[in-house]
Design a protein around this motif. Structure first.
Motif, short mmCIF file in Angstrom:
data_model
loop_
_atom_site.label_atom_id
_atom_site.label_comp_id
_atom_site.label_asym_id
_atom_site.label_seq_id
_atom_site.Cartn_x
_atom_site.Cartn_y
_atom_site.Cartn_z
N VAL A 157 4.59 -0.74 4.05
CA VAL A 157 4.02 0.24 3.12
C VAL A 157 5.14 0.94 2.36
CG1 VAL A 157 1.99 0.66 4.57
CG2 VAL A 157 3.99 2.12 4.81
N THR A 158 4.77 1.54 1.25
CA THR A 158 5.65 2.43 0.51
C THR A 158 5.25 3.85 0.88
OG1 THR A 158 5.84 0.87 -1.31
CG2 THR A 158 6.39 3.17 -1.79
N VAL A 159 6.21 4.66 1.32
CA VAL A 159 5.91 6.01 1.77
C VAL A 159 6.41 7.01 0.73
CG1 VAL A 159 6.18 7.71 3.61
CG2 VAL A 159 6.16 5.29 4.17
N GLU A 160 5.51 7.89 0.30
CA GLU A 160 5.83 8.98 -0.62
C GLU A 160 5.70 10.29 0.15
OE1 GLU A 160 6.53 8.92 -3.95
OE2 GLU A 160 6.45 6.75 -4.13
N THR A 161 6.64 11.22 -0.07
CA THR A 161 6.60 12.51 0.60
C THR A 161 6.34 13.60 -0.43
OG1 THR A 161 8.23 11.69 2.17
CG2 THR A 161 7.85 14.05 2.15
N VAL A 162 5.43 14.51 -0.12
CA VAL A 162 5.09 15.59 -1.05
C VAL A 162 6.07 16.75 -0.90
CG1 VAL A 162 3.34 17.27 -1.70
CG2 VAL A 162 2.66 14.95 -1.10
N GLN A 206 -3.17 11.69 -5.45
CA GLN A 206 -4.28 10.97 -6.08
C GLN A 206 -4.01 9.47 -6.18
OE1 GLN A 206 -4.53 13.16 -9.71
NE2 GLN A 206 -5.89 14.72 -8.86
N GLY A 207 -2.74 9.07 -6.29
CA GLY A 207 -2.41 7.67 -6.45
C GLY A 207 -2.20 6.91 -5.15
N ALA A 208 -2.33 7.58 -4.02
CA ALA A 208 -2.06 6.95 -2.73
C ALA A 208 -3.24 6.14 -2.22
CB ALA A 208 -1.69 8.02 -1.71
N ASP A 209 -2.92 5.14 -1.44
CA ASP A 209 -3.95 4.38 -0.73
C ASP A 209 -4.38 5.12 0.54
OD1 ASP A 209 -4.04 1.98 -2.42
OD2 ASP A 209 -1.97 1.70 -1.74
N PRO A 225 0.85 -1.20 0.00
CA PRO A 225 0.00 0.00 0.00
C PRO A 225 0.88 1.25 0.00
CG PRO A 225 -0.65 -1.50 1.75
CD PRO A 225 0.61 -2.03 1.17
N VAL A 226 0.43 2.29 -0.68
CA VAL A 226 1.18 3.54 -0.76
C VAL A 226 0.57 4.54 0.20
CG1 VAL A 226 1.88 5.45 -2.25
CG2 VAL A 226 1.82 3.12 -3.16
N VAL A 227 1.40 5.05 1.11
CA VAL A 227 1.00 6.09 2.04
C VAL A 227 1.74 7.36 1.62
CG1 VAL A 227 0.93 6.86 4.44
CG2 VAL A 227 0.66 4.43 3.90
N THR A 228 0.99 8.37 1.21
CA THR A 228 1.59 9.64 0.83
C THR A 228 1.42 10.60 2.00
OG1 THR A 228 1.18 9.31 -1.51
CG2 THR A 228 1.50 11.57 -0.79
N VAL A 229 2.51 11.24 2.40
CA VAL A 229 2.51 12.16 3.53
C VAL A 229 2.96 13.53 3.05
CG1 VAL A 229 2.91 10.35 5.23
CG2 VAL A 229 4.85 11.52 4.21
N SER A 230 2.56 14.56 3.79
CA SER A 230 2.91 15.91 3.36
C SER A 230 4.35 16.28 3.69
CB SER A 230 1.95 16.92 3.98
OG SER A 230 2.01 16.88 5.39
N THR A 231 4.88 15.84 4.82
CA THR A 231 6.22 16.28 5.23
C THR A 231 7.10 15.11 5.65
OG1 THR A 231 5.58 16.53 7.55
CG2 THR A 231 5.26 18.46 6.12
N SER A 232 8.39 15.41 5.78
CA SER A 232 9.35 14.39 6.20
C SER A 232 9.09 13.95 7.64
CB SER A 232 10.78 14.90 6.04
OG SER A 232 10.99 16.06 6.80
N PHE A 233 8.53 14.82 8.45
CA PHE A 233 8.17 14.45 9.83
C PHE A 233 7.17 13.30 9.83
CE2 PHE A 233 5.32 14.85 13.47
CZ PHE A 233 6.22 14.77 14.52
N LEU A 234 6.13 13.43 9.01
CA LEU A 234 5.13 12.36 8.92
C LEU A 234 5.71 11.12 8.26
CD1 LEU A 234 1.89 14.35 8.05
CD2 LEU A 234 2.52 13.31 10.23
#
Length: 118
Positions: free
Chosen positions: A59-64, A85-88, A38-47
């Protein structure tokens, strides 16, 4: 402490739903989807760091917003919106920390500070 447990509950539920979706897809795709996390997209490096501590390699973590950027004034780029949009699961701070991206994040994400104002 109660609010942290709520956040952890949201993450666990999202991971469970992601795992269920992967199991259902693997039967129809010949097993390829079973390897996809599952892809978890987070807004910051802290998250990002928090999710990595809680979920590990499940999980795979993506940072915005890149580390070192000011989240208050960061303007989302098209690739950032694709990540969202592509995140779980999308996690963001809330409380207008990501001021320029509030609409996009509120439409699809979960504010980790949602219940902090109670």
């Amino acid at each position: 402490m109660k609010k942290i447990w709520k956040l952890l509950s949201v993450i666990v539920v999202a991971l469970a739903l992601g795992a269920c979706a992967s199991d259902g897809e693997s039967a129809s795709d010949g097993g390829d989807a079973a390897d996809k996390k599952p892809v978890v997209t987070v807004s910051t490096s802290f998250l990002r760091d928090m999710v990595k501590q809680l979920a590990g390699d499940q999980v795979t973590v993506e940072t915005v917003i890149p580390a070192g950027e000011d989240p208050h004034g960061y303007l989302a780029r098209p690739r950032d919106l694709k990540k969202i949009q592509g995140a779980d699961l999308v996690l963001y701070h809330g409380l207008h920390l990501e001021a320029q991206m509030v609409e996009a994040l509120e439409a699809t994400g979960v504010a980790v500070t949602k219940d902090f104002t109670d």
